[in-house]
Scaffold this motif. Sequence first.
Motif, PDB file in Angstrom:
ATOM      1  N   ASN A  88       0.819  -1.213   0.000  1.00  0.00           N
ATOM      2  CA  ASN A  88       0.000   0.000   0.000  1.00  0.00           C
ATOM      3  C   ASN A  88       0.854   1.264   0.000  1.00  0.00           C
ATOM      4  O   ASN A  88       0.507   2.249  -0.645  1.00  0.00           O
ATOM      5  CB  ASN A  88      -0.955   0.005   1.195  1.00  0.00           C
ATOM      6  CG  ASN A  88      -2.092  -0.960   1.023  1.00  0.00           C
ATOM      7  OD1 ASN A  88      -2.461  -1.314  -0.089  1.00  0.00           O
ATOM      8  ND2 ASN A  88      -2.652  -1.429   2.128  1.00  0.00           N
ATOM      9  N   TYR A 119       0.760   4.048  -2.900  1.00  0.00           N
ATOM     10  CA  TYR A 119       0.510   5.448  -2.550  1.00  0.00           C
ATOM     11  C   TYR A 119       1.619   6.344  -3.098  1.00  0.00           C
ATOM     12  O   TYR A 119       1.357   7.421  -3.654  1.00  0.00           O
ATOM     13  CB  TYR A 119       0.392   5.581  -1.032  1.00  0.00           C
ATOM     14  CG  TYR A 119       0.057   6.966  -0.545  1.00  0.00           C
ATOM     15  CD1 TYR A 119      -1.120   7.600  -0.908  1.00  0.00           C
ATOM     16  CD2 TYR A 119       0.912   7.644   0.318  1.00  0.00           C
ATOM     17  CE1 TYR A 119      -1.439   8.864  -0.450  1.00  0.00           C
ATOM     18  CE2 TYR A 119       0.605   8.905   0.792  1.00  0.00           C
ATOM     19  CZ  TYR A 119      -0.569   9.508   0.403  1.00  0.00           C
ATOM     20  OH  TYR A 119      -0.872  10.762   0.866  1.00  0.00           O
ATOM     21  N   LYS A 125      -7.237   9.834  -0.387  1.00  0.00           N
ATOM     22  CA  LYS A 125      -7.571   9.727   1.039  1.00  0.00           C
ATOM     23  C   LYS A 125      -7.756   8.265   1.476  1.00  0.00           C
ATOM     24  O   LYS A 125      -7.258   7.856   2.521  1.00  0.00           O
ATOM     25  CB  LYS A 125      -8.838  10.523   1.340  1.00  0.00           C
ATOM     26  CG  LYS A 125      -9.208  10.509   2.803  1.00  0.00           C
ATOM     27  CD  LYS A 125     -10.430  11.351   3.086  1.00  0.00           C
ATOM     28  CE  LYS A 125     -10.712  11.320   4.580  1.00  0.00           C
ATOM     29  NZ  LYS A 125     -11.844  12.146   4.928  1.00  0.00           N
ATOM     30  N   LYS A 126      -8.454   7.480   0.675  1.00  0.00           N
ATOM     31  CA  LYS A 126      -8.720   6.088   1.040  1.00  0.00           C
ATOM     32  C   LYS A 126      -7.411   5.297   1.151  1.00  0.00           C
ATOM     33  O   LYS A 126      -7.208   4.531   2.103  1.00  0.00           O
ATOM     34  CB  LYS A 126      -9.638   5.452   0.003  1.00  0.00           C
ATOM     35  CG  LYS A 126     -10.052   4.045   0.319  1.00  0.00           C
ATOM     36  CD  LYS A 126     -11.007   3.505  -0.725  1.00  0.00           C
ATOM     37  CE  LYS A 126     -11.371   2.074  -0.435  1.00  0.00           C
ATOM     38  NZ  LYS A 126     -12.223   1.498  -1.480  1.00  0.00           N
ATOM     39  N   LEU A 127      -6.520   5.498   0.197  1.00  0.00           N
ATOM     40  CA  LEU A 127      -5.244   4.797   0.210  1.00  0.00           C
ATOM     41  C   LEU A 127      -4.378   5.246   1.387  1.00  0.00           C
ATOM     42  O   LEU A 127      -3.736   4.427   2.050  1.00  0.00           O
ATOM     43  CB  LEU A 127      -4.515   5.032  -1.119  1.00  0.00           C
ATOM     44  CG  LEU A 127      -3.277   4.208  -1.397  1.00  0.00           C
ATOM     45  CD1 LEU A 127      -3.565   2.714  -1.249  1.00  0.00           C
ATOM     46  CD2 LEU A 127      -2.766   4.492  -2.798  1.00  0.00           C
ATOM     47  N   ARG A 128      -4.382   6.545   1.671  1.00  0.00           N
ATOM     48  CA  ARG A 128      -3.608   7.073   2.800  1.00  0.00           C
ATOM     49  C   ARG A 128      -4.143   6.527   4.122  1.00  0.00           C
ATOM     50  O   ARG A 128      -3.377   6.157   5.024  1.00  0.00           O
ATOM     51  CB  ARG A 128      -3.674   8.607   2.793  1.00  0.00           C
ATOM     52  CG  ARG A 128      -2.841   9.269   3.864  1.00  0.00           C
ATOM     53  CD  ARG A 128      -2.840  10.781   3.709  1.00  0.00           C
ATOM     54  NE  ARG A 128      -4.122  11.346   3.352  1.00  0.00           N
ATOM     55  CZ  ARG A 128      -5.038  11.735   4.234  1.00  0.00           C
ATOM     56  NH1 ARG A 128      -4.837  11.585   5.518  1.00  0.00           N
ATOM     57  NH2 ARG A 128      -6.179  12.262   3.819  1.00  0.00           N
ATOM     58  N   THR A 129      -5.458   6.415   4.239  1.00  0.00           N
ATOM     59  CA  THR A 129      -6.071   5.858   5.444  1.00  0.00           C
ATOM     60  C   THR A 129      -5.669   4.396   5.626  1.00  0.00           C
ATOM     61  O   THR A 129      -5.376   3.960   6.739  1.00  0.00           O
ATOM     62  CB  THR A 129      -7.602   5.986   5.366  1.00  0.00           C
ATOM     63  OG1 THR A 129      -7.939   7.360   5.200  1.00  0.00           O
ATOM     64  CG2 THR A 129      -8.268   5.449   6.605  1.00  0.00           C
ATOM     65  N   GLN A 130      -5.626   3.644   4.535  1.00  0.00           N
ATOM     66  CA  GLN A 130      -5.224   2.237   4.604  1.00  0.00           C
ATOM     67  C   GLN A 130      -3.758   2.108   5.031  1.00  0.00           C
ATOM     68  O   GLN A 130      -3.423   1.245   5.830  1.00  0.00           O
ATOM     69  CB  GLN A 130      -5.446   1.550   3.246  1.00  0.00           C
ATOM     70  CG  GLN A 130      -5.219   0.063   3.291  1.00  0.00           C
ATOM     71  CD  GLN A 130      -6.126  -0.637   4.295  1.00  0.00           C
ATOM     72  OE1 GLN A 130      -7.316  -0.390   4.351  1.00  0.00           O
ATOM     73  NE2 GLN A 130      -5.556  -1.505   5.101  1.00  0.00           N
TER      74      GLN A 130
END
Length: 102
Positions: free
Chosen positions: A17, A21, A69-74
């Motif tokens: 991930n 990112y 945002k979704k990838l950073r949250t993961q």
Amino acid sequence: MSDTTQSNGAGRRLAKNLALYTVARLGLVAVLAAIIVGVAKLAGVTVPIIVALLFGLLIAMPLSLVLFKKLRTQVNKDIAAVDAKRRGDREQLMKRLQGDDA
């Protein structure tokens, strides 16, 4: 699933991930730089590639927070999982060093 397998899975997931990112952010910088160069050419102005890359980088920083945002949250969740595993391993090691073999 054993702790070792679980920590290896979290570590691999984090690496995957984080790489994704990073590539996404670098791609965004490249696209923005290409847009800057293209618009400058249409306007009849020559923009050095390094200047376009620097402006692309400056624009991509806040934009990537919204777009990815979704990838950073993961990535953040994966970091927390790996950190929790390390913390647990450290606590277990400290107990064993103190003679508490539980």
